[in-house]
Design a protein around this motif. Structure first.
Motif, mmCIF file in Angstrom:
data_model
loop_
_atom_site.group_PDB
_atom_site.id
_atom_site.type_symbol
_atom_site.label_atom_id
_atom_site.label_comp_id
_atom_site.label_asym_id
_atom_site.label_seq_id
_atom_site.Cartn_x
_atom_site.Cartn_y
_atom_site.Cartn_z
ATOM 1 N N GLN A 6 -56.684 -15.299 -36.045
ATOM 2 C CA GLN A 6 -55.251 -15.000 -35.803
ATOM 3 C C GLN A 6 -54.725 -15.844 -34.589
ATOM 4 N N ASP A 10 -49.285 -14.795 -34.713
ATOM 5 C CA ASP A 10 -49.818 -13.860 -35.890
ATOM 6 C C ASP A 10 -49.646 -12.292 -34.729
ATOM 7 N N CYS A 90 -55.906 -10.256 -40.997
ATOM 8 C CA CYS A 90 -55.045 -11.395 -40.571
ATOM 9 C C CYS A 90 -56.122 -12.566 -41.220
#
Length: 125
Positions: A6, A10, A90
Protein backbone atom coordinates in the motif's frame (compact mmCIF):
# COMPACT_ATOMS: atom_id res chain seq x y z
CA UNK A 1 6.10 -9.91 -10.96
CA UNK A 2 6.58 -7.51 -8.03
CA UNK A 3 3.52 -6.85 -5.87
CA UNK A 4 3.33 -3.28 -4.64
CA UNK A 5 2.30 -2.83 -1.02
CA UNK A 6 0.00 0.00 0.00
CA UNK A 7 1.00 3.58 -0.77
CA UNK A 8 0.12 6.80 1.02
CA UNK A 9 -2.55 7.36 -1.65
CA UNK A 10 -4.05 3.94 -0.86
CA UNK A 11 -4.21 4.88 2.83
CA UNK A 12 -5.80 8.25 1.95
CA UNK A 13 -8.48 6.51 -0.11
CA UNK A 14 -9.38 4.12 2.72
CA UNK A 15 -9.45 7.01 5.20
CA UNK A 16 -11.89 8.99 3.07
CA UNK A 17 -13.90 5.84 2.36
CA UNK A 18 -14.49 5.71 6.13
CA UNK A 19 -15.03 9.46 6.64
CA UNK A 20 -17.38 10.32 3.74
CA UNK A 21 -20.36 8.37 5.16
CA UNK A 22 -20.00 10.40 8.38
CA UNK A 23 -20.03 13.64 6.36
CA UNK A 24 -23.19 12.46 4.59
CA UNK A 25 -24.79 11.53 7.95
CA UNK A 26 -24.03 15.01 9.32
CA UNK A 27 -25.62 16.65 6.29
CA UNK A 28 -28.69 14.42 6.54
CA UNK A 29 -29.14 15.21 10.25
CA UNK A 30 -28.85 18.92 9.48
CA UNK A 31 -31.49 18.61 6.76
CA UNK A 32 -33.81 16.85 9.21
CA UNK A 33 -33.21 19.55 11.83
CA UNK A 34 -34.02 22.28 9.32
CA UNK A 35 -37.19 20.44 8.26
CA UNK A 36 -38.38 20.09 11.85
CA UNK A 37 -37.20 23.52 13.04
CA UNK A 38 -38.42 27.05 12.70
CA UNK A 39 -36.04 28.23 9.98
CA UNK A 40 -36.63 31.16 7.68
CA UNK A 41 -36.59 29.96 4.05
CA UNK A 42 -35.93 26.32 4.93
CA UNK A 43 -36.34 25.22 1.29
CA UNK A 44 -33.25 27.25 0.30
CA UNK A 45 -31.06 25.65 3.00
CA UNK A 46 -32.43 22.16 2.39
CA UNK A 47 -31.82 22.47 -1.35
CA UNK A 48 -28.27 23.70 -0.72
CA UNK A 49 -27.51 20.82 1.64
CA UNK A 50 -29.00 18.29 -0.77
CA UNK A 51 -26.82 19.64 -3.59
CA UNK A 52 -23.80 19.35 -1.31
CA UNK A 53 -24.86 15.76 -0.47
CA UNK A 54 -25.10 14.98 -4.16
CA UNK A 55 -21.58 16.31 -4.78
CA UNK A 56 -20.12 14.38 -1.85
CA UNK A 57 -21.91 11.21 -2.98
CA UNK A 58 -20.28 11.68 -6.41
CA UNK A 59 -16.85 12.06 -4.79
CA UNK A 60 -17.53 9.01 -2.60
CA UNK A 61 -18.42 6.99 -5.71
CA UNK A 62 -15.15 8.12 -7.34
CA UNK A 63 -13.20 7.07 -4.24
CA UNK A 64 -14.79 3.61 -4.39
CA UNK A 65 -13.99 3.36 -8.12
CA UNK A 66 -10.36 4.32 -7.50
CA UNK A 67 -10.12 1.81 -4.66
CA UNK A 68 -11.47 -0.90 -6.94
CA UNK A 69 -8.96 -0.02 -9.67
CA UNK A 70 -6.10 -0.18 -7.13
CA UNK A 71 -7.21 -3.54 -5.71
CA UNK A 72 -8.40 -2.18 -2.36
CA UNK A 73 -11.40 -3.73 -0.65
CA UNK A 74 -12.76 -2.94 2.82
CA UNK A 75 -14.19 -6.17 4.18
CA UNK A 76 -14.98 -5.15 7.76
CA UNK A 77 -15.97 -1.80 9.20
CA UNK A 78 -16.94 -1.03 12.80
CA UNK A 79 -18.03 2.08 14.65
CA UNK A 80 -17.77 2.25 18.42
CA UNK A 81 -17.34 4.86 21.15
CA UNK A 82 -13.65 5.33 20.24
CA UNK A 83 -14.06 5.83 16.51
CA UNK A 84 -14.20 3.94 13.23
CA UNK A 85 -12.06 0.92 12.45
CA UNK A 86 -11.73 -1.12 9.30
CA UNK A 87 -10.00 -4.18 7.96
CA UNK A 88 -9.18 -4.16 4.29
CA UNK A 89 -7.20 -5.82 1.55
CA UNK A 90 -4.79 -3.85 -0.58
CA UNK A 91 -3.53 -5.87 -3.54
CA UNK A 92 -3.78 -9.07 -1.51
CA UNK A 93 -2.23 -7.76 1.71
CA UNK A 94 -4.37 -7.38 4.85
CA UNK A 95 -4.33 -4.03 6.65
CA UNK A 96 -6.23 -2.31 9.44
CA UNK A 97 -7.09 1.31 10.04
CA UNK A 98 -8.53 3.02 13.10
CA UNK A 99 -9.72 6.62 13.16
CA UNK A 100 -10.57 8.28 16.47
CA UNK A 101 -13.78 10.32 16.55
CA UNK A 102 -11.73 13.46 17.19
CA UNK A 103 -9.97 12.98 13.83
CA UNK A 104 -13.21 12.06 12.05
CA UNK A 105 -14.88 15.21 13.40
CA UNK A 106 -11.94 17.36 12.37
CA UNK A 107 -11.82 15.87 8.85
CA UNK A 108 -15.61 16.27 8.55
CA UNK A 109 -15.38 19.94 9.50
CA UNK A 110 -12.57 20.57 7.00
CA UNK A 111 -14.43 18.75 4.21
CA UNK A 112 -17.65 20.66 4.82
CA UNK A 113 -15.86 24.02 5.13
CA UNK A 114 -14.04 23.40 1.83
CA UNK A 115 -17.26 22.26 0.18
CA UNK A 116 -19.07 25.38 1.39
CA UNK A 117 -16.23 27.50 0.02
CA UNK A 118 -14.41 28.82 3.07
CA UNK A 119 -11.30 28.06 5.08
CA UNK A 120 -11.78 26.18 8.34
CA UNK A 121 -9.85 28.97 10.11
CA UNK A 122 -12.68 31.38 9.32
CA UNK A 123 -15.11 29.57 11.67
CA UNK A 124 -15.79 31.63 14.78
CA UNK A 125 -15.87 29.80 18.09
Amino acid sequence: MVTQRQTSEDVRLVKYYLIYPVVLDVLQRNIEQIESGNWKLPDIFITHFKLVQKGINKEFYEIKQEMRSRGIKVFEEKRDQKGISAKYLCRGYRHEMSLLWMLVKSETRVKLANTFGFDIGEISK
